[in-house]
Scaffold this active site. Sequence first.
Site, PDB file in Angstrom:
ATOM      1  N   ARG A  21       0.828  -1.212   0.000  1.00 42.72           N
ATOM      2  CA  ARG A  21       0.000   0.000   0.000  1.00 42.72           C
ATOM      3  C   ARG A  21       0.868   1.271   0.000  1.00 42.72           C
ATOM      4  NH1 ARG A  21      -0.866   4.900   2.139  1.00 42.72           N
ATOM      5  NH2 ARG A  21      -0.328   4.070   4.187  1.00 42.72           N
ATOM      6  N   ASP A  22       1.505   1.554   1.116  1.00 44.13           N
ATOM      7  CA  ASP A  22       2.298   2.795   1.211  1.00 44.13           C
ATOM      8  C   ASP A  22       3.431   2.784   0.193  1.00 44.13           C
ATOM      9  OD1 ASP A  22       3.262   5.221   2.203  1.00 44.13           O
ATOM     10  OD2 ASP A  22       4.472   4.253   3.728  1.00 44.13           O
ATOM     11  N   HIS A 216      10.927   6.982   8.009  1.00 42.65           N
ATOM     12  CA  HIS A 216      11.455   7.092   6.649  1.00 42.65           C
ATOM     13  C   HIS A 216      12.953   7.345   6.736  1.00 42.65           C
ATOM     14  CE1 HIS A 216       7.423   8.066   4.432  1.00 42.65           C
ATOM     15  NE2 HIS A 216       7.393   6.937   5.099  1.00 42.65           N
ATOM     16  N   CYS A 247      12.103   5.061  -3.748  1.00 40.12           N
ATOM     17  CA  CYS A 247      13.099   4.993  -4.812  1.00 40.12           C
ATOM     18  C   CYS A 247      13.982   6.240  -4.807  1.00 40.12           C
ATOM     19  CB  CYS A 247      12.409   4.873  -6.162  1.00 40.12           C
ATOM     20  SG  CYS A 247      13.589   4.850  -7.517  1.00 40.12           S
ATOM     21  N   ASN A 256      10.666   5.132   2.579  1.00 39.41           N
ATOM     22  CA  ASN A 256      10.216   4.128   3.536  1.00 39.41           C
ATOM     23  C   ASN A 256      11.379   3.259   3.991  1.00 39.41           C
ATOM     24  OD1 ASN A 256       7.390   4.373   3.950  1.00 39.41           O
ATOM     25  ND2 ASN A 256       6.981   3.510   1.929  1.00 39.41           N
TER      26      ASN A 256
HETATM   27 MG    MG Z   1       5.706   5.651   4.525  1.00 35.75          MG
END
Ligand code: MG
Length: 306
Positions: A21-22, A216, A247, A256
């Site tokens: 999802r994220d 993050h 990326c 992330n």
């Molecule tokens: Mg995130």
Amino acid sequence: MTADQLPGLPSAVTICEVGPRDGLQNESALVPAAVKVELVERLADAGHTVIETTSLVHPDRVPQLADAEEVLRRLDRRPGVRYPVLVPNQRGLARALDLGVTDIAVFASATESFARANLGRSVGESLEMFAPVVARAREAGLGVRGYLSMCWGDPEEGVVPLSRVIAVATRLFGLGCTELSLGDTIGVATPGRVVALLDGLVAAGVPIGRIAVHFHDTYGQALANTLAALQRGVTTVDASAGGLGGCPFANSATGNLATEDLLWQLDGLGIHTGVDLTKLAETSVWLAGHLGRPSPSRALRALTGA
Ligand code: MG
């Protein structure tokens, strides 16, 4: 305690795998539904027990996840694995219930700027919108994760005051969320500030066992912040397979924390997760082929040369 362990850490950690999802939401490549279904099933094969699967927001807003219903219909959901789905409002919750979803997530912001930009309403208005969603979901027996973004910094507002984050977090928790995920959306947190927020939330009455962290790695701090959170008693950590959604070659890089990087640390510390690093790495290499770009995960590159 063995030589590779550290005092004051939990014996087990639940990884909330947010890649499907994220992660995919923040990738420029559109991935077919069949690949998404295979991704989620591979993540379950690797031992993940919480896999954030998709989002039932309007397809125009997140075209990468416009096939949410198809993914949920095709997915073979296993006992013992939770598949949370992001739900923006009551309509989204109704769709989720129709699709047999058992865990949802709502997405709030600690700052007014990001609430306006991302949700199109103030923090207070967004909490009012979520209140009946959370209440109805809990009545239906669902688990409800409350995401709180911009907990440590906001691109427009800079450092976010602790009192501000604690006020929104306790309101979100007070709505009935079963878990609160603290997001360092722009990756600016450092360990001392992580500890300060966790201590403030606990002092405000939020049980540490209900708090998850979502770091993050934009400034390379995600693992240091994770370790600080674990030392404070946090046992749920969000991470994204292969660093999906982060990326380094894309302008939309959000960074992330890669699940492989997290697992390298947790495995090394002797902390149980149930997730097999080798199987996960194979999955991330396979997915990188579909995305057409290498993974930003340092551990993944070290392990596979990907
Ligand atoms: Mg995130």
